[in-house]
Design a protein around this motif. Structure first.
Motif, PDB file in Angstrom:
ATOM      1  N   ASN A  68       0.828  -1.216   0.000  1.00 50.05           N
ATOM      2  CA  ASN A  68       0.000   0.000   0.000  1.00 50.05           C
ATOM      3  C   ASN A  68       0.856   1.257   0.000  1.00 50.05           C
ATOM      4  N   SER A 116      -3.512   3.207  -5.461  1.00 48.86           N
ATOM      5  CA  SER A 116      -4.672   3.285  -4.582  1.00 48.86           C
ATOM      6  C   SER A 116      -5.189   1.884  -4.303  1.00 48.86           C
ATOM      7  N   THR A 140      -8.075   0.544   8.507  1.00 50.58           N
ATOM      8  CA  THR A 140      -7.750   1.919   8.136  1.00 50.58           C
ATOM      9  C   THR A 140      -8.910   2.847   8.470  1.00 50.58           C
ATOM     10  N   ASN A 141      -8.599   4.046   8.979  1.00 48.08           N
ATOM     11  CA  ASN A 141      -9.602   5.060   9.267  1.00 48.08           C
ATOM     12  C   ASN A 141      -9.444   6.234   8.304  1.00 48.08           C
ATOM     13  N   VAL A 142     -10.554   6.671   7.740  1.00 53.92           N
ATOM     14  CA  VAL A 142     -10.574   7.787   6.799  1.00 53.92           C
ATOM     15  C   VAL A 142     -11.628   8.774   7.269  1.00 53.92           C
ATOM     16  N   VAL A 158      -9.039   4.373  -1.905  1.00 56.14           N
ATOM     17  CA  VAL A 158      -8.249   5.304  -1.106  1.00 56.14           C
ATOM     18  C   VAL A 158      -6.861   5.455  -1.718  1.00 56.14           C
ATOM     19  N   ASP A 159      -6.427   6.694  -1.889  1.00 57.16           N
ATOM     20  CA  ASP A 159      -5.084   6.971  -2.375  1.00 57.16           C
ATOM     21  C   ASP A 159      -4.071   6.503  -1.330  1.00 57.16           C
ATOM     22  N   ASN A 160      -3.057   5.763  -1.754  1.00 58.30           N
ATOM     23  CA  ASN A 160      -2.081   5.217  -0.803  1.00 58.30           C
ATOM     24  C   ASN A 160      -1.202   6.286  -0.171  1.00 58.30           C
ATOM     25  N   ASP A 162      -1.986   9.811   0.477  1.00 60.97           N
ATOM     26  CA  ASP A 162      -2.595  10.765   1.403  1.00 60.97           C
ATOM     27  C   ASP A 162      -3.945  10.307   1.949  1.00 60.97           C
ATOM     28  N   THR A 163      -4.350   9.070   1.658  1.00 58.80           N
ATOM     29  CA  THR A 163      -5.614   8.455   2.108  1.00 58.80           C
ATOM     30  C   THR A 163      -6.852   9.245   1.674  1.00 58.80           C
ATOM     31  N   SER A 164      -6.720  10.069   0.630  1.00 51.19           N
ATOM     32  CA  SER A 164      -7.899  10.741   0.092  1.00 51.19           C
ATOM     33  C   SER A 164      -8.747   9.729  -0.675  1.00 51.19           C
TER      34      SER A 164
END
Length: 253
Positions: A68, A116, A140-142, A158-160, A162-164
């Motif tokens: 990731n 991602s 994972t928490n977003v 989810v982008d690896n 910045d988790t956007s």
């Protein structure tokens, strides 16, 4: 505490042969809970890139293996559903995807797709600051600003870095799903019915597999029923176009 795990008692999702040896490596602490497969098993038994734990540790020390998007230095790090494994020196990228029977396999992907990963929303709660926190299947928490846009059982990409959130797939009738556990693990199809079960029981879903005939075995056309927790909403590109990498049931520690 022992670093060994009996092969006969490993989760069904682990890609290992159960009768070749008594023991295999034990997963360390980390994401995916008890279903997480130690990275060593994928490197040694599935891909055949290393022959031993010592070789795996050396390869990981070179920071050439990413999970990731992050370099990993622990060969026992649990790897699970929809994780992305990148081998930068080889320019090889894989997505962990459920295969027949829910057994985890590696699907080759291109470099862009490795940026991602897919996550199923398993929890949703408000946190400090008035934002909503989404908990994904791997822990994972977003955080998101608009809580009404996302629901439990939806999937997000989810982008690896910045988790956007770069994509959102709602859990609803008509969605493309894959079964990740149970007798129908690995099958892909359209979610045609969600039967709500009142009380403590699980909702029952009906999936029509004929819509994904190109990715299914010939005998898979038709419908199947399973519990809601066993399906994940996906996008067509997540089914993978190449053959999954199969385990050879390698030996050794």
């Amino acid at each position: 505490m022992s670093n060994h795990q009996k092969r006969l008692s490993v989760p069904k999702s682990w890609p290992v042969e159960r009768k070749t040896d008594v023991f295999t490596v034990k997963a360390g602490a980390g994401p995916h809970g008890e279903d997480g497969v130690p990275l060593l098993i994928l490197l040694r038994d599935v891909l055949g890139y290393v022959d031993s734990k010592k070789e795996a540790r050396y390869a990981l020390s070179e920071d050439a293996i990413l999970v990731n998007g992050e370099p990993i230095n622990d060969e026992q790090r649990p790897i699970g559903m929809f994780d992305i494994i990148s081998f930068t020196g080889r320019e090889e990228y894989y997505r962990v995807f459920p295969d027949e029977g829910g057994r985890l396999a590696l699907t080759p992907i291109d470099a862009d797709a490795a940026d991602s990963r897919l996550g199923k929303i398993v929890g949703k709660q408000q946190v400090a600051g008035g934002v909503t926190q989404l908990t994904l299947h791997d822990g994972t928490n977003v955080t998101v600003d608009d809580e009404t846009e996302y629901s439990t059982n939806d999937s997000i990409v989810v982008d690896n870095e910045d988790t956007s959130i770069v994509a959102h797939f709602p859990y609803e009738e008509g969605a493309l799903v894959t079964a990740v556990r149970g007798n129908h693990g690995g099958k892909i199809g359209e979610l045609v019915d969600i039967e709500v079960t009142y009380g403590s029981g699980s909702n029952i879903v009906t999936v029509e597999t004929s819509v994904a005939s190109e990715t299914q075995r010939e005998d898979d056309d038709g419908e199947f029923e399973t519990v809601e927790e066993y399906v994940v909403v996906i996008d067509e590109k997540f089914t993978g176009g190449d053959e999954d990498v199969e385990t050879d049931g390698g030996e050794g520690e």
